[in-house]
Scaffold this motif. Structure first.
Motif, PDB file in Angstrom:
ATOM      1  N   GLY A  36      -1.525  34.307   9.713  1.00 18.32           N
ATOM      2  CA  GLY A  36      -0.858  34.199   8.430  1.00 18.32           C
ATOM      3  C   GLY A  36      -1.120  32.884   7.736  1.00 18.32           C
ATOM      4  N   THR A  37      -0.235  32.594   6.792  1.00 22.96           N
ATOM      5  CA  THR A  37      -0.297  31.345   6.040  1.00 22.96           C
ATOM      6  C   THR A  37       1.094  30.735   5.974  1.00 22.96           C
ATOM      7  N   PHE A  38       1.139  29.430   5.734  1.00 23.18           N
ATOM      8  CA  PHE A  38       2.420  28.755   5.532  1.00 23.18           C
ATOM      9  C   PHE A  38       2.261  27.698   4.455  1.00 23.18           C
ATOM     10  N   MET A  39       3.387  27.372   3.806  1.00 21.52           N
ATOM     11  CA  MET A  39       3.399  26.307   2.808  1.00 21.52           C
ATOM     12  C   MET A  39       4.809  25.733   2.720  1.00 21.52           C
ATOM     13  N   ALA A  40       4.891  24.500   2.288  1.00 17.08           N
ATOM     14  CA  ALA A  40       6.175  23.815   2.129  1.00 17.08           C
ATOM     15  C   ALA A  40       6.581  23.815   0.660  1.00 17.08           C
ATOM     16  N   ASP A  41       7.897  23.784   0.444  1.00 12.07           N
ATOM     17  CA  ASP A  41       8.386  23.574  -0.920  1.00 12.07           C
ATOM     18  C   ASP A  41       8.820  22.115  -1.060  1.00 12.07           C
ATOM     19  N   ASP A  42       9.361  21.751  -2.203  1.00 10.28           N
ATOM     20  CA  ASP A  42       9.733  20.360  -2.459  1.00 10.28           C
ATOM     21  C   ASP A  42      10.881  19.864  -1.575  1.00 10.28           C
ATOM     22  N   GLU A  43      11.700  20.774  -1.031  1.00 13.20           N
ATOM     23  CA  GLU A  43      12.806  20.388  -0.149  1.00 13.20           C
ATOM     24  C   GLU A  43      12.389  20.333   1.323  1.00 13.20           C
ATOM     25  N   GLY A  44      11.151  20.687   1.612  1.00 15.03           N
ATOM     26  CA  GLY A  44      10.674  20.670   2.995  1.00 15.03           C
ATOM     27  C   GLY A  44      10.870  21.981   3.731  1.00 15.03           C
ATOM     28  N   ASN A  45      11.346  23.016   3.061  1.00  9.77           N
ATOM     29  CA  ASN A  45      11.449  24.337   3.681  1.00  9.77           C
ATOM     30  C   ASN A  45      10.043  24.933   3.771  1.00  9.77           C
ATOM     31  N   ILE A  46       9.796  25.687   4.820  1.00  8.85           N
ATOM     32  CA  ILE A  46       8.459  26.229   5.077  1.00  8.85           C
ATOM     33  C   ILE A  46       8.485  27.745   4.936  1.00  8.85           C
ATOM     34  N   SER A  47       7.645  28.273   4.043  1.00  4.71           N
ATOM     35  CA  SER A  47       7.470  29.721   3.900  1.00  4.71           C
ATOM     36  C   SER A  47       6.320  30.144   4.801  1.00  4.71           C
ATOM     37  N   VAL A  48       6.569  31.170   5.620  1.00  2.57           N
ATOM     38  CA  VAL A  48       5.563  31.678   6.551  1.00  2.57           C
ATOM     39  C   VAL A  48       5.361  33.160   6.257  1.00  2.57           C
ATOM     40  N   ARG A  49       4.108  33.544   6.011  1.00  3.82           N
ATOM     41  CA  ARG A  49       3.765  34.946   5.737  1.00  3.82           C
ATOM     42  C   ARG A  49       2.621  35.338   6.648  1.00  3.82           C
ATOM     43  N   GLY A  50       2.629  36.577   7.075  1.00  2.00           N
ATOM     44  CA  GLY A  50       1.522  37.037   7.889  1.00  2.00           C
ATOM     45  C   GLY A  50       1.828  38.342   8.577  1.00  2.00           C
ATOM     46  N   TRP A  51       1.189  38.558   9.719  1.00  2.53           N
ATOM     47  CA  TRP A  51       1.364  39.789  10.479  1.00  2.53           C
ATOM     48  C   TRP A  51       1.239  39.475  11.962  1.00  2.53           C
ATOM     49  N   LEU A  52       1.791  40.374  12.753  1.00  2.00           N
ATOM     50  CA  LEU A  52       1.647  40.291  14.203  1.00  2.00           C
ATOM     51  C   LEU A  52       1.250  41.649  14.730  1.00  2.00           C
ATOM     52  N   GLU A  53       0.602  41.634  15.884  1.00  2.00           N
ATOM     53  CA  GLU A  53       0.131  42.880  16.497  1.00  2.00           C
ATOM     54  C   GLU A  53       0.195  42.728  18.009  1.00  2.00           C
ATOM     55  N   THR A  54       0.654  43.772  18.685  1.00  2.10           N
ATOM     56  CA  THR A  54       0.730  43.764  20.143  1.00  2.10           C
ATOM     57  C   THR A  54       0.829  45.205  20.645  1.00  2.10           C
ATOM     58  N   THR A  55       0.880  45.351  21.956  1.00  4.76           N
ATOM     59  CA  THR A  55       1.117  46.649  22.581  1.00  4.76           C
ATOM     60  C   THR A  55       2.393  46.544  23.406  1.00  4.76           C
ATOM     61  N   ALA A  56       3.280  47.517  23.230  1.00  6.68           N
ATOM     62  CA  ALA A  56       4.542  47.562  23.965  1.00  6.68           C
ATOM     63  C   ALA A  56       4.457  48.654  25.024  1.00  6.68           C
ATOM     64  N   HIS A  57       5.118  48.408  26.166  1.00  6.15           N
ATOM     65  CA  HIS A  57       5.086  49.342  27.289  1.00  6.15           C
ATOM     66  C   HIS A  57       6.513  49.656  27.742  1.00  6.15           C
TER      67      HIS A  57
ATOM     68  N   ASN B  86       3.394  44.482  12.591  1.00  4.51           N
ATOM     69  CA  ASN B  86       4.471  44.261  11.635  1.00  4.51           C
ATOM     70  C   ASN B  86       4.123  43.062  10.766  1.00  4.51           C
ATOM     71  N   ASP B  87       4.393  43.172   9.478  1.00  5.00           N
ATOM     72  CA  ASP B  87       4.208  42.069   8.547  1.00  5.00           C
ATOM     73  C   ASP B  87       5.501  41.264   8.475  1.00  5.00           C
ATOM     74  N   PHE B  88       5.383  39.976   8.209  1.00  2.84           N
ATOM     75  CA  PHE B  88       6.568  39.136   8.050  1.00  2.84           C
ATOM     76  C   PHE B  88       6.396  38.202   6.865  1.00  2.84           C
ATOM     77  N   ASP B  89       7.501  37.810   6.290  1.00  2.00           N
ATOM     78  CA  ASP B  89       7.562  36.865   5.182  1.00  2.00           C
ATOM     79  C   ASP B  89       8.922  36.184   5.288  1.00  2.00           C
TER      80      ASP B  89
END
Length: 163
Positions: free
Chosen positions: A43-64, A80-83
């Protein structure tokens, strides 16, 4: 998996890419233990002026987990995508938010949460799994120490037939 966000904090609004893997401990979901392979996360991440970090992307795995019909081993590929936003100096014990302190953002809570949300409601070893197939009820296995689904119902049926 941790992100070093020091560059993002120095350059608010600038997007940075990341990728990696995150291990997830086995999870008990409604009495069933579900194990997950290491999660691929991008994914990607970026900070805002207050120092909060936005994280966007996806994850993938296999569940058993055991098949819901026959209890054989079953697997499900999940993605699953996340934001999400990580609050700087927020309460890290609060389950309702993602928080961080310093220059490192841990993605372990995010990855575990989004992987569990993507799990199937029922695991099946194959799409058309018929479950236990015993045409002769007396032929059902009776090994000691092994629990068989619906064994209690069989005992009730036998008791009603005797009455």
């Amino acid at each position: 998996m941790e992100l070093d966000v020091s560059r993002a904090l120095a350059q608010p609004g600038q997007s940075f890419s990341f990728s990696g893997a995150q291990a997830i401990a086995p999870q008990e979901i409604y009495g069933t233990i579900v194990t997950l392979d290491d999660c691929s996360v991008e994914g990607t991440f970026m900070a805002d002026d207050e120092g909060n970090i936005s994280v966007r992307g996806w994850l993938e795995t296999t569940a058993h987990a055991p098949c819901a019909n026959c209890l054989k081993d079953a697997s499900a590929r999940i993605r699953n995508d996340f934001d999400e936003e990580f609050i700087r100096n927020g309460d890290q014990e609060d389950d309702e938010i993602f928080a961080y302190e310093g220059r490192l953002v841990s993605l372990s809570k995010l990855v575990m949460s989004y992987a569990v949300m993507a799990l199937p409601i029922r695991f099946l070893c194959r799409e058309d799994c018929p479950g236990f197939e015993y045409t002769d009820p007396d032929a059902a296995p009776t090994e000691e120490g092994i629990q068989y689904p619906f064994a209690g119902l069989r005992q009730l049926l036998d008791h009603e037939e005797e009455v």
